[in-house]
Design an enzyme around this catalytic site. Structure first.
Site, PDB file in Angstrom:
ATOM      1  N   LYS A   1       0.812  -1.226   0.000  1.00 51.63           N
ATOM      2  CA  LYS A   1       0.000   0.000   0.000  1.00 51.63           C
ATOM      3  C   LYS A   1       0.839   1.267   0.000  1.00 51.63           C
ATOM      4  CE  LYS A   1      -4.420  -1.771   1.389  1.00 51.63           C
ATOM      5  NZ  LYS A   1      -5.472  -1.904   2.374  1.00 51.63           N
TER       6      LYS A   1
ATOM      7  N   ARG B   1      -3.826  -9.986   4.792  1.00 50.76           N
ATOM      8  CA  ARG B   1      -4.131  -9.997   3.358  1.00 50.76           C
ATOM      9  C   ARG B   1      -2.893  -9.508   2.597  1.00 50.76           C
ATOM     10  NH1 ARG B   1      -5.932  -6.414  -0.392  1.00 50.76           N
ATOM     11  NH2 ARG B   1      -7.514  -7.088  -1.861  1.00 50.76           N
TER      12      ARG B   1
HETATM   13  C1  7PJ Z   1      -8.194  -4.265   1.689  1.00 50.91           C
HETATM   14  C2  7PJ Z   1      -9.233  -5.028   1.189  1.00 50.91           C
HETATM   15  C3  7PJ Z   1      -7.975  -4.248   3.100  1.00 50.91           C
HETATM   16  C4  7PJ Z   1      -9.829  -5.762   3.287  1.00 50.91           C
HETATM   17  C5  7PJ Z   1      -8.258  -4.003  -0.435  1.00 50.91           C
HETATM   18  C6  7PJ Z   1      -5.260  -2.900  -1.841  1.00 50.91           C
HETATM   19  C7  7PJ Z   1      -6.592  -2.284  -1.932  1.00 50.91           C
HETATM   20  N1  7PJ Z   1     -10.052  -5.782   1.966  1.00 50.91           N
HETATM   21  N2  7PJ Z   1      -9.260  -4.856  -0.149  1.00 50.91           N
HETATM   22  N3  7PJ Z   1      -8.821  -5.018   3.852  1.00 50.91           N
HETATM   23  N4  7PJ Z   1      -7.582  -3.637   0.655  1.00 50.91           N
HETATM   24  N5  7PJ Z   1     -10.608  -6.490   4.099  1.00 50.91           N
HETATM   25  O1  7PJ Z   1      -5.065  -4.111  -1.763  1.00 50.91           O
HETATM   26  O2  7PJ Z   1      -4.316  -2.086  -1.855  1.00 50.91           O
HETATM   27  O3  7PJ Z   1      -7.104  -3.568   3.651  1.00 50.91           O
HETATM   28  S1  7PJ Z   1      -7.944  -3.466  -2.046  1.00 50.91           S
END
Ligand code: 7PJ
Length: 262
Positions: A204, A238
């Site tokens: 990020k 994640r």
């Molecule tokens: C997240 C997400 C996060 C959850 C994305 C990226 C943006 N879902 N989906 N938490 N980020 N739960 O991966 O940079 O931080 S998309």
């Protein structure tokens, strides 16, 4: 949790896995690398990203879930805010609904409740189009917690069982670098809410701002943030880089499992 993007405009994969075949190939790779969960997304939520019509999001994600189900029982999460996609994903064999809108879009709460799936409720201030335009908080940790408590309350009222709820402070979703760092510094206080905690910091821009590096040079920063998250009690992390993160988290696990508890 390994990330599978099926979006042609996804900033981190550059659209490399935009077709079903490539997404499924990527899923196999992440499973081989030791992913415990796969998160399938068909709509980019990066700041300013285009809105994807329901049919398009379904055609990007559902065939990928159906294909994965033919060779693996790995828990699959659908990254969506649309009730129609939630229902289709549940029918295709998904296990988790991961909604960056925390079930605030029309019909999402009812669709999620009737699916019987696990639900990740994430905090976001504003909407993806505008969320990075001067986000403001009094105390970011308190406000994110209060928001999540409100979403949990609504979810319980809608009939989602307490044990099916996962919470996520939503790194980068309507937060400045300093606000993101405060959340990471106080991450362990989210554990006191009593729910499983998911954290997404991989690649990020908060890491890019610290390192002054583009998205393809944030691996060590991402792994470092994953270690800090795991040390602070995150249950699900994640990530895009599963092999590297698994090794790092194995060290955290080893420390947590040590019998010498002074
Ligand atoms: C997240 C997400 C996060 C959850 C994305 C990226 C943006 N879902 N989906 N938490 N980020 N739960 O991966 O940079 O931080 S998309």
């Amino acid at each position: 949790m390994g990330v599978i993007n099926t979006t042609p405009d996804s900033f981190s994969d550059g659209g490399l896995f935009s077709t079903t075949d490539k997404a499924v190939e990527h899923a196999k790779k992440l499973i081989d690398e030791g992913a415990d969960i796969l998160d399938i997304g068909g709509e980019s939520t990066r700041p300013g990203a285009a809105i994807v019509p329901i049919k398009e999001e379904i055609s990007r994600t559902i065939p990928v879930i159906e294909s994965i189900r033919k060779f693996s029982e790995i828990p699959v999460s659908i990254d969506t805010s649309k009730p129609e996609v939630m229902i289709a994903a549940a029918e295709a064999g998904a296990d988790i609904i991961n909604d960056v809108w925390a079930l605030r879009r029309d019909g999402a709460m009812d669709a999620a409740a009737s699916s019987g799936l696990l639900i990740c409720l994430m905090h976001m201030q504003g909407s993806p189009e505008s969320m990075q335009h001067n986000p403001q908080y009094g105390n970011v940790v308190d406000e994110v917690k209060r928001f999540l408590q409100g979403r949990i309350y609504d979810a319980l009222i809608a009939g989602i069982p307490e044990r099916n709820i996962i919470i996520d402070p939503g790194f980068g979703f309507g937060k400045t670098l300093d606000q993101n760092l405060q959340l990471l510094n106080f991450l362990s206080t989210f554990k006191t809410m009593g729910y499983s905690l998911l954290v997404g910091v991989s690649r990020k821009s908060m890491l890019g701002l610290i390192l002054d590096k583009p998205v393809d040079q944030r691996l060590y920063g991402s792994v470092s943030a994953a270690v800090i998250s795991a040390m602070s009690g995150a249950d699900i992390i994640r990530v895009h880089d599963v092999t590297e993160t698994k090794d790092a988290i194995a060290i955290v696990q080893a420390i947590k499992n040590t019998s010498n508890k002074n």
